[in-house]
Write an enzyme that holds these catalytic residues in place. Structure first.
Site, mmCIF file in Angstrom:
data_model
loop_
_atom_site.group_PDB
_atom_site.id
_atom_site.type_symbol
_atom_site.label_atom_id
_atom_site.label_comp_id
_atom_site.label_asym_id
_atom_site.label_seq_id
_atom_site.Cartn_x
_atom_site.Cartn_y
_atom_site.Cartn_z
ATOM 1 C CG HIS A 108 7.702 -29.049 3.296
ATOM 2 N ND1 HIS A 108 8.436 -30.081 3.231
ATOM 3 C CD2 HIS A 108 8.662 -28.748 4.461
ATOM 4 C CE1 HIS A 108 9.259 -30.570 3.855
ATOM 5 N NE2 HIS A 108 9.319 -29.268 4.203
ATOM 6 C CD GLU A 131 -3.122 1.096 2.361
ATOM 7 O OE1 GLU A 131 -3.343 -0.252 2.808
ATOM 8 O OE2 GLU A 131 -4.087 1.658 2.280
ATOM 9 C CE LYS A 176 -11.122 2.805 3.443
ATOM 10 N NZ LYS A 176 -10.889 3.650 4.565
HETATM 11 O O1 PA5 Z 1 -3.288 2.525 5.893
HETATM 12 C C1 PA5 Z 1 -4.627 2.312 5.831
HETATM 13 O O2 PA5 Z 1 -4.410 3.950 5.772
HETATM 14 C C2 PA5 Z 1 -5.590 2.150 5.598
HETATM 15 O O3 PA5 Z 1 -4.888 0.728 5.497
HETATM 16 C C3 PA5 Z 1 -6.324 1.810 6.408
HETATM 17 O O4 PA5 Z 1 -5.866 2.177 7.765
HETATM 18 C C4 PA5 Z 1 -8.116 1.252 6.486
HETATM 19 O O5 PA5 Z 1 -8.390 1.116 4.775
HETATM 20 C C5 PA5 Z 1 -8.793 1.632 7.112
HETATM 21 O O6 PA5 Z 1 -9.364 2.493 7.392
HETATM 22 P P1 PA5 Z 1 -10.023 3.054 8.463
HETATM 23 O O7 PA5 Z 1 -9.248 3.419 10.116
HETATM 24 O O8 PA5 Z 1 -10.142 4.968 8.344
HETATM 25 O O9 PA5 Z 1 -10.977 2.226 8.614
#
Ligand code: PA5
Length: 491
Positions: free
Chosen positions: A353, A332, A464
């Site tokens: 394995h 990410e 999202k």
């Molecule tokens: O790293 C990030 O920003 C994302 O993975 C968020 O943590 C994830 O989308 C969850 O978002 P939120 O904390 O707003 O629910």
């Protein structure tokens, strides 16, 4: 206490010993061998460990180690000169990172968490839940994986479960298996608007009500200043912790987001932060002086040569979730502008394995990261009369696992597959803090070298918005793309 005992805790600061804890400037050109000076330092360290077993002194401060010798001379090819040339850019990146930390810039401020996280605030907030037998974290992505990593790495009498998906069958099975009257629901969402998290919250709340449990007594939230979750917390006067400003979810494990669950489980959250601080203190303007940067620089340099997959393979069941957390962090943060390195999750020795065949003999487009604690609680293998198994009897599972680790490392090196060894002493709170911070700093450095926006996640946000639009949760253009889906169904 004798003078020697009094001085022992300081010995890790003694320069030769520090050298053994840091990445060596002189990696051997031969895969898998250590240089003489490194060997000397390891002997010095072993000597100290031996001395310690005779004296009742606390463990020395530990720190993460990275061995990059096997990153060189394989395929994709990386040589030491290239890495040494990169070191100038590492210095520039380090100063940029330091500036970002000093000014609490978005994202960079996450690297300040070892000193900015208020552990007393966290302990106070979870104090009403000290009777918990189970903690159920409801969150997703960065709002779940940090807490899950810590929960799975460390032993606790309080069970931890995570609802970080909206699979109805899984959710139903999990809720049926829990005694909700002794469960604390830990709802985590920075934005306070994430559909999966809020849906799961509503489902757990209903399940609590159906079981006659006052959910307001058994729920606390960790969220940003705005959003549905914040409103809900205010409306029902739920205990609420803030998400620190400027810290993206995947960099939030060392904040309220990751540590509240750990505190409910009774873990020493100050020790987790002390482990993180030990890594922060070793950020330096040369990759040869900073294990975290060494990892970030070597993985970046190998990616530039074509190692577009990073198979991350811990040799500890309790670190399987850490590999998942790492995969999120790496993907990410770095997957942007046509760049990035695909993290593949593997587990030693199990995946020797299965996946190892590909890593050793498949396309030359990857590196393997091998991770282990060097000390673990061991279990003996019983003696046996079977002659063919005599090499196992009387040994231990830990010895076998270490042999598998070293055999895999050597087998990859022999096949010219670049690999990097990451080690911590122990998987205790300090060790987990070292790993979390070390990999975060490595990732930030990689992002600087690659010139990407490490701390944003536009592709994730796109998804999202599309999902919310589809569900009628707002007017989002992204949802239109779903209707435009092409089809070529074979049935
Ligand atoms: O790293 C990030 O920003 C994302 O993975 C968020 O943590 C994830 O989308 C969850 O978002 P939120 O904390 O707003 O629910």
């Amino acid at each position: 206490m004798s003078g020697l005992e009094a001085r022992l805790p300081l010995l890790p600061l003694f320069p030769p010993l520090r050298a053994s804890l840091a990445v060596t400037r002189e990696p051997s050109s031969t895969h898998g061998r250590e240089t003489t000076s490194r060997g000397f330092c390891i002997v010095a360290y072993d000597l100290l460990a031996g001395l310690r077993s005779y004296f009742p002194v606390p463990h020395p401060l530990t720190a993460m180690r990275i061995d990059i010798a096997n990153a060189f001379g394989g395929e994709p090819a990386l040589d030491r000169t290239t890495l040494e040339e990169l070191d100038e850019r590492v210095a520039e990146a380090h100063y940029r990172i330091r500036e970002g930390m000093e000014h609490d810039e978005f994202g960079y401020t996450a690297l300040n968490l070892p000193e900015t996280t208020d552990t007393a605030e966290i302990r106070d907030a979870v104090e009403p839940f000290s009777d918990s037998e189970t903690v159920l974290t409801v969150g997703i992505g960065g709002s779940a994986l940090g807490a899950a990593t810590i929960a799975d790495a460390l032993e606790s009498e309080v069970d931890a479960y995570f609802l970080d998906n909206v699979d109805p069958e899984h959710t139903a099975r999990l809720l049926d298996s829990l005694d909700l009257s002794t469960t604390t629901m830990n709802v985590v969402s920075n934005s306070g608007t994430t559909a999966e998290t809020l849906a799961n919250f509503l489902v757990v709340r209903e399940a609590m009500e159906e079981d006659g449990v006052d959910w307001t007594e058994r729920t606390f939230v960790t969220t940003g200043p705005e959003g549905n979750l914040r409103e809900l917390a205010e409306q029902h006067e739920l205990p609420a912790l803030p998400v620190p400003e400027g810290v993206p979810g995947r960099f939030a494990a060392l904040s309220t987001v990751g540590l509240a669950c750990a505190a409910i489980q009774g873990h020493d959250i100050d020790a987790i932060l002390a482990g993180a601080a030990a890594e922060r203190d070793r950020l330096a303007d040369s990759l040869f002086d900073s294990p975290a940067y060494a990892y970030g620089a070597v993985t970046y340099a190998l990616a530039a040569e074509g190692a577009l997959t990073n198979a991350f393979m811990p040799y500890a069941e309790s670190l399987e979730t850490f590999a998942e957390w790492f995969a999120q962090l790496w993907a990410e943060s770095l997957g942007k502008d046509g760049q990035g390195q695909t993290p593949a999750r593997a587990l030693g020795a199990t995946d020797q394995h299965s996946q190892l065949q590909l890593y050793r003999a498949g396309p030359r487009d990857k590196l393997v990261t091998l991770l282990r604690p060097t000390e673990r609680t061991d279990r003996g293998i019983p003696e046996t009369d079977l002659a063919g198994l005599s090499y196992l009897g009387g040994s231990s599972l830990g010895t076998l696992l270490d042999a598998e680790f070293e055999a895999t490392e050597a087998s990859l090196a022999a096949a010219n597959c670049p690999n990097v060894r990451v080690e911590v002493d122990r998987l205790d709170e300090h060790g987990v803090g070292e790993l979390l911070y070390g990999m975060e700093a490595a990732c930030v450095l990689y992002g600087e070298l690659a010139g990407v926006e490490t701390f944003t996640q536009p592709a994730v946000e796109w998804g999202k918005r599309a999902a919310r639009g589809l569900l009628g949760g707002g007017d989002f253009d992204e949802a239109d793309a779903v209707g435009e889906k092409r089809r070529l169904v074979i049935d």
